[in-house]
Design a protein around this motif. Structure first.
Motif, short mmCIF file in Angstrom:
data_model
loop_
_atom_site.label_atom_id
_atom_site.label_comp_id
_atom_site.label_asym_id
_atom_site.label_seq_id
_atom_site.Cartn_x
_atom_site.Cartn_y
_atom_site.Cartn_z
N MET A 44 0.80 -1.31 0.03
CA MET A 44 -0.06 0.17 0.04
C MET A 44 0.71 1.30 0.12
O MET A 44 1.74 1.22 0.81
CB MET A 44 -0.96 -0.08 1.40
N ARG A 45 0.59 2.29 -0.97
CA ARG A 45 1.32 3.46 -1.01
C ARG A 45 0.80 4.26 0.21
O ARG A 45 -0.26 4.35 0.20
CB ARG A 45 1.27 3.86 -2.46
N VAL A 46 1.95 5.12 0.55
CA VAL A 46 1.65 6.08 1.55
C VAL A 46 2.01 7.69 1.14
O VAL A 46 3.16 7.76 0.63
CB VAL A 46 2.45 5.70 2.99
N GLY A 47 0.92 8.47 1.40
CA GLY A 47 1.26 9.84 1.09
C GLY A 47 2.48 10.38 2.15
O GLY A 47 2.88 9.94 3.17
N VAL A 48 3.03 11.51 1.56
CA VAL A 48 4.17 12.13 2.10
C VAL A 48 3.69 12.43 3.49
O VAL A 48 2.93 13.41 4.10
CB VAL A 48 4.72 13.43 1.47
N SER A 49 4.51 12.40 4.52
CA SER A 49 4.40 12.66 5.95
C SER A 49 4.54 14.28 6.02
O SER A 49 5.70 14.74 5.62
CB SER A 49 5.38 11.93 6.87
N GLY A 50 3.88 14.88 6.76
CA GLY A 50 3.86 16.25 6.99
C GLY A 50 3.54 17.30 6.01
O GLY A 50 3.72 18.39 6.13
N PHE A 51 2.74 16.42 5.00
CA PHE A 51 2.13 17.38 3.85
C PHE A 51 1.00 18.44 4.33
O PHE A 51 0.34 18.21 5.28
CB PHE A 51 1.59 16.43 2.85
N ALA A 77 -2.66 12.41 1.19
CA ALA A 77 -1.60 13.35 0.99
C ALA A 77 -1.05 12.56 -0.23
O ALA A 77 -1.22 11.46 -0.36
CB ALA A 77 -0.68 13.11 2.03
N PRO A 78 -0.28 13.46 -1.16
CA PRO A 78 0.27 12.87 -2.51
C PRO A 78 1.42 11.83 -2.03
O PRO A 78 2.05 12.20 -1.01
CB PRO A 78 0.74 14.12 -3.13
N GLU A 79 1.78 11.02 -2.91
CA GLU A 79 2.79 9.97 -2.87
C GLU A 79 4.04 10.88 -3.01
O GLU A 79 3.86 12.03 -3.67
CB GLU A 79 2.75 8.83 -3.44
N SER A 80 5.24 10.33 -2.62
CA SER A 80 6.63 11.08 -3.02
C SER A 80 6.61 11.64 -4.57
O SER A 80 7.06 12.48 -4.92
CB SER A 80 7.63 10.47 -2.48
N GLU A 81 6.41 10.48 -5.36
CA GLU A 81 6.45 10.74 -6.80
C GLU A 81 5.45 11.79 -7.28
O GLU A 81 6.10 12.66 -8.26
CB GLU A 81 6.25 9.48 -7.72
N ALA A 82 4.31 11.89 -7.03
CA ALA A 82 3.20 12.85 -7.10
C ALA A 82 3.63 14.08 -6.71
O ALA A 82 3.61 15.16 -7.63
CB ALA A 82 1.90 12.38 -6.75
N LEU A 83 4.43 14.24 -5.62
CA LEU A 83 4.68 15.48 -5.05
C LEU A 83 5.90 15.97 -5.75
O LEU A 83 5.98 17.13 -6.00
CB LEU A 83 5.07 15.28 -3.58
N GLU A 84 6.91 15.38 -6.14
CA GLU A 84 7.84 15.64 -7.09
C GLU A 84 7.27 16.26 -8.40
O GLU A 84 7.92 17.30 -8.94
CB GLU A 84 8.86 14.48 -7.31
N SER A 85 6.48 15.64 -8.93
CA SER A 85 5.90 16.15 -10.09
C SER A 85 5.06 17.48 -9.91
O SER A 85 5.32 18.53 -10.81
CB SER A 85 4.84 15.36 -10.71
N ILE A 86 4.56 17.64 -8.75
CA ILE A 86 3.77 18.92 -8.45
C ILE A 86 4.94 20.05 -8.24
O ILE A 86 4.62 21.17 -8.63
CB ILE A 86 3.03 18.69 -7.14
#
Length: 395
Positions: free
Chosen positions: A1-8, A47-56
């Motif tokens: 299961m993928r987890v969103g970025v902590s502290g987003f 919260a977005p996953e790390s890959e999505a946050l990097e794209s954002i």
């Protein structure tokens, strides 16, 4: 299961997206995610996953760390916009974000600095309908009294406002429909005013500032209001501005009984207030009748002054001083460097410079100049004949 970025921090995504003039659908298409995902992230439901946050981060031009930068919670307080009814929600959103950033920067600087003590008239009115024109006029006169302005023309309204503890800033909105906005930051217990300098009109800017001071003073305790009452609230701020800039006691003496536009231009030069504002004030004070005001406005329009009055381009906008002096105080005391300020705030450098009243490029990274290496010739001393060679003649 993928987890969103902590502290987003959801609000950071909203701020960055709004400043980029992108809708949730626009952003979703650029990063390959659904608009419902963007909506859930901004609402804090996930919260977005790390890959999505990097794209954002790449699309919006903010570092990944920006989206985990905490935002201090504060009680909600209404924002008063001085703007045209046709102004888009996008422009309002951008202005609101910059107001948030101005307050955030001020809070950051207050770690090391004390702002001027508040010096504003107070009242307990929580419903704008309790305010009448006589009370508004008395409040404007009280401001002049507390600020030591007397009854004459105000030489520098920005300095007076900042001296009273109001934090002000000028920004480029990229649109002439937005004139300014104001808000009390309840956590800092201080009012903030953000003015647009897109029109670059000294007289208009002074009236806009006086208008926002009106909101700050008159409507501090109004926490909510119906949009249907907005016109009435704006009218109250306009009346306050005219009373603050043009006190009845002196204007009633200086205004001719049957003024011409030439008379009003002379008053404009002296009082640093537009002809249109003088006509408005004179009519409200009953110094001129309805028909006389109509005659002046028709003449005003016939001369093409609706697009710009004489003298409009003769003066530069008043400068803000509080924020740039705060930045310079930290730099001179060596508490912070330009680089560390930019790093701490993580906001676009140009926005920080504008909100702090700094010149373009003031905080920009300046690489150290490396001396261009060049070899040097050794000095040759001519103190002996050992270096002189004689050629023998041939026999």
């Amino acid at each position: 299961m993928r987890v969103g970025v902590s502290g987003f921090v959801p609000a950071r995504l909203t701020q960055a997206r709004v400043l980029a003039s992108l809708t949730r659908l626009d952003l979703s298409e650029r990063i390959g995610k659904s608009s419902s995902s963007i909506s859930r992230w901004e609402k804090g439901e996930s919260a977005p996953e790390s890959e999505a946050l990097e794209s954002i981060s790449f699309v919006l031009g903010f570092p990944v760390a920006w989206f985990t930068r905490p935002i201090s919670s504060k009680p909600l307080s209404p924002v008063f916009y001085r703007t045209l009814a046709s102004t888009s929600s996008d422009l309002r959103g951008k202005a609101g974000t910059k107001m948030d950033w101005l307050q955030e920067i001020a809070g950051y600087l207050s770690t090391w600095l004390d702002w001027p003590e508040l010096n504003l008239p107070t009242h307990k009115i929580t419903d704008h309908r309790e305010l009448d024109f006589p009370e508004i006029a008395r409040t404007a006169l009280k401001c002049r009294e507390m600020w030591g302005l007397g009854l004459g023309p105000i030489a520098d309204l920005s300095m007076a406002a900042e001296g009273a503890g109001i934090i002000c800033a000028h920004v480029q909105q990229g649109n002439t429909k937005m004139d300014g906005l104001s808000q009390w930051d309840e956590s800092q217990k201080r009012p903030f005013i953000l003015l647009s300098n897109d029109k670059s009109n000294y007289y208009r800017s002074r009236f806009d500032l006086a208008h926002e001071i009106g909101h700050v003073v008159l409507h501090k305790n109004i926490k909510t209001f119906d949009i249907l009452h907005l016109k009435e609230i704006e009218g109250q701020a306009n009346y306050f501005a005219s009373c603050l800039l043009l006190p009845e006691e002196l204007l009633s003496v200086e205004l001719p009984r049957y003024p011409s536009l030439e008379n009003l231009l002379s008053l404009k030069r002296r009082w640093k207030v537009s002809v249109a504002a003088i006509i408005y004030r004179a009519e409200k004070m009953l110094l001129i009748g309805e028909q006389e005001a109509l005659r002046l406005r028709k003449s005003y329009s016939a001369r093409g002054w609706m697009k710009g009055e004489p003298l409009d381009n003769d003066s530069q906008l008043e400068s803000v001083r509080l924020m740039p002096r705060a930045i310079n105080a930290l730099l001179e005391a060596k508490i912070k460097t330009k680089t560390s300020i930019v790093r701490d705030l993580m906001m676009p450098v140009k926005d920080v410079e504008q909100l702090c009243g700094l010149t373009d490029g003031f905080l920009a990274f300046q690489p150290k100049v490396i001396n261009n290496p060049l070899p040097k010739l050794k000095s040759i001393q001519d103190d002996s004949r050992s270096n002189i060679f004689e050629f023998k003649k041939k026999d």
